[in-house]
Design an enzyme around this catalytic site. Structure first.
Site, PDB file in Angstrom:
ATOM      1  N   GLY A   6      -2.862  -2.619  -8.468  1.00 14.21           N
ATOM      2  CA  GLY A   6      -3.870  -2.049  -7.578  1.00 14.21           C
ATOM      3  C   GLY A   6      -3.402  -0.753  -6.926  1.00 14.21           C
ATOM      4  CE1 TYR A  33     -10.452  -7.093   1.753  1.00 15.72           C
ATOM      5  CE2 TYR A  33     -11.311  -5.596   3.417  1.00 15.72           C
ATOM      6  CZ  TYR A  33     -10.297  -5.988   2.556  1.00 15.72           C
ATOM      7  OH  TYR A  33      -9.145  -5.246   2.509  1.00 15.72           O
ATOM      8  CE  LYS A  88      -7.703  -8.372   3.360  1.00 12.56           C
ATOM      9  NZ  LYS A  88      -6.506  -8.622   2.567  1.00 12.56           N
ATOM     10  CB  ILE A 113      -4.834   3.265   1.467  1.00 14.23           C
ATOM     11  CG1 ILE A 113      -4.637   2.008   2.308  1.00 14.23           C
ATOM     12  CG2 ILE A 113      -3.514   3.925   1.076  1.00 14.23           C
ATOM     13  CD1 ILE A 113      -3.536   2.004   3.272  1.00 14.23           C
TER      14      ILE A 113
HETATM   15  N1  SER Z   1     -10.126  -0.142   2.313  1.00 16.19           N
HETATM   16  C1  SER Z   1     -10.704  -1.428   2.533  1.00 16.19           C
HETATM   17  C2  SER Z   1     -12.133  -1.471   2.165  1.00 16.19           C
HETATM   18  O1  SER Z   1     -12.769  -0.458   2.281  1.00 16.19           O
HETATM   19  C3  SER Z   1     -10.547  -1.835   3.973  1.00 16.19           C
HETATM   20  O2  SER Z   1      -9.381  -2.554   4.116  1.00 16.19           O
HETATM   21  O3  SER Z   1     -12.616  -2.484   1.796  1.00 16.19           O
END
Ligand code: SER
Length: 335
Positions: free
Chosen positions: A16, A152, A156, A182
């Site tokens: 990834g 999601y 988390k 990121i």
């Molecule tokens: N970069 C991720 C997303 O956009 C967030 O942790 O799902």
């Protein structure tokens, strides 16, 4: 003097966006003995083999939902450190919530079980997605109200609680950060809400224009990949006693809106056009997250200190490296 134990590291989700850059960094460390990278299929295996050349690397196929396979890989390789990165991101999670929950929650549960059984120091990536609409948006504190509205984000948040549970009840040495979006040029992210902030650089260089799926004023916390890698290695290297938070640490670097990113790219001297076509799902997800985080606890406990905290610097570096990469790929295709 006792000899230092060499690290035998397992990385899940290795092909990834983050894994593909963490693996070379781990292979380069002198105290690394082996890095066992797990990927989902042969295509990912081939990708990783092509981009990482190291005698320390061995690649295995693993679906992190399979507890027995996860256990065997950890046991057979005598693993003593783990980075559990396999997961399904926010946008893809809204398309397939069952799959997201299965991979994100059961995958982490299996990682924690393996960590408990073989006493493996473990890193797990949480996310700003664990925050929700009632979380204060600016300089979000370490322990705010958290009621995420995406699958999601729920995964988390529950994962953070699960990590703390394993740390308290089984003394599992689990360390985690809440990653923002990121930005990187090596491997594209997939299925995230913050992916636009990577895709924009590819489109700027290849086409000179980009259609943004988020409103121009949507501010989100972001980070450049070298800081993400440094953060993971630093938190794992910190003495056990310094890790006071066993859910997950806020870590910040930069925050910006699509419009600010558009200006930063234009300021690099390129001709660049940006259109906005809002994607309702992505916008709803982004609106439920925060603008920026207060990361003082991570700075205090284990010395978090990002190097790339200016958008223009990140932009310059991305454009420089990505144009080299794209040019190279073009040459490979031509000849
Ligand atoms: N970069 C991720 C997303 O956009 C967030 O942790 O799902």
């Amino acid at each position: 003097m006792a000899e230092k134990t060499l690290e035998r590291i397992l990385v899940t989700g290795a092909a990834g966006q983050i894994g593909s850059e963490l693996i070379p960094a781990l292979c380069e460390k002198e105290d690394t003995d082996i890095v066992v990278a797990t990927v989902l299929n042969d295509k990912e295996k081939k990708y990783l083999e092509d981009i990482v050349k190291s005698d320390k690397l061995s690649i295995e196929i693993l679906d992190v939902r399979n507890k027995d396979d996860f256990d065997s890989i950890a046991k057979e390789n005598d693993i003593n450190g783990m980075y559990h990165l396999a997961g399904i991101l926010s946008a893809k999670g809204e398309e397939n919530p069952y799959l997201a929950c299965d991979v994100n929650v059961n995958g982490l549960l299996n990682a924690l079980e393996v960590a408990r059984k073989y006493k493996i120091k473990t890193f797990w990536a949480s996310s700003i997605a664990a925050f929700g609409p009632d979380t204060p948006k600016e300089k979000t504190p370490q322990n705010p109200p958290m009621h995420p509205t995406t699958m999601y984000g729920l995964n988390k948040l529950w994962g953070e609680q699960l990590c703390e549970y394993y740390a308290k009840n089984y003394d599992v040495d689990i360390r985690s950060v809440r990653f923002p979006g990121i930005i990187s040029y090596k491997t594209l992210p997939g299925g995230g809400t913050t992916d636009y902030a990577v895709q924009i650089f590819y489109d700027a260089l290849k086409k000179g224009e980009f259609t943004c799926p988020l409103d121009k004023n949507t501010r989100l916390p972001m980070m450049y990949m070298p800081d993400a890698i440094k953060g993971m290695i630093d938190i794992m290297n910190a003495p056990k006693g310094s890790i006071k938070v066993r859910t997950s640490y806020n870590i910040g670097a930069v925050d910006f809106t699509p419009e600010e990113l558009e200006s930063a790219i234009k300021n690099s001297g390129r001709s660049f056009k940006m259109k906005y076509e809002i994607n309702k799902t992505l916008q709803r997800i982004a609106d439920s997250w925060v603008d920026s985080v207060d990361d003082s606890k991570a700075r205090e406990d284990w010395g978090w200190n990002p190097e790339y905290d200016i958008l223009a610097t990140i932009c310059y570096d991305m454009l420089y490296h990505l144009s080299k990469k794209l040019h190279l790929e073009e040459r490979i295709i031509k000849y």
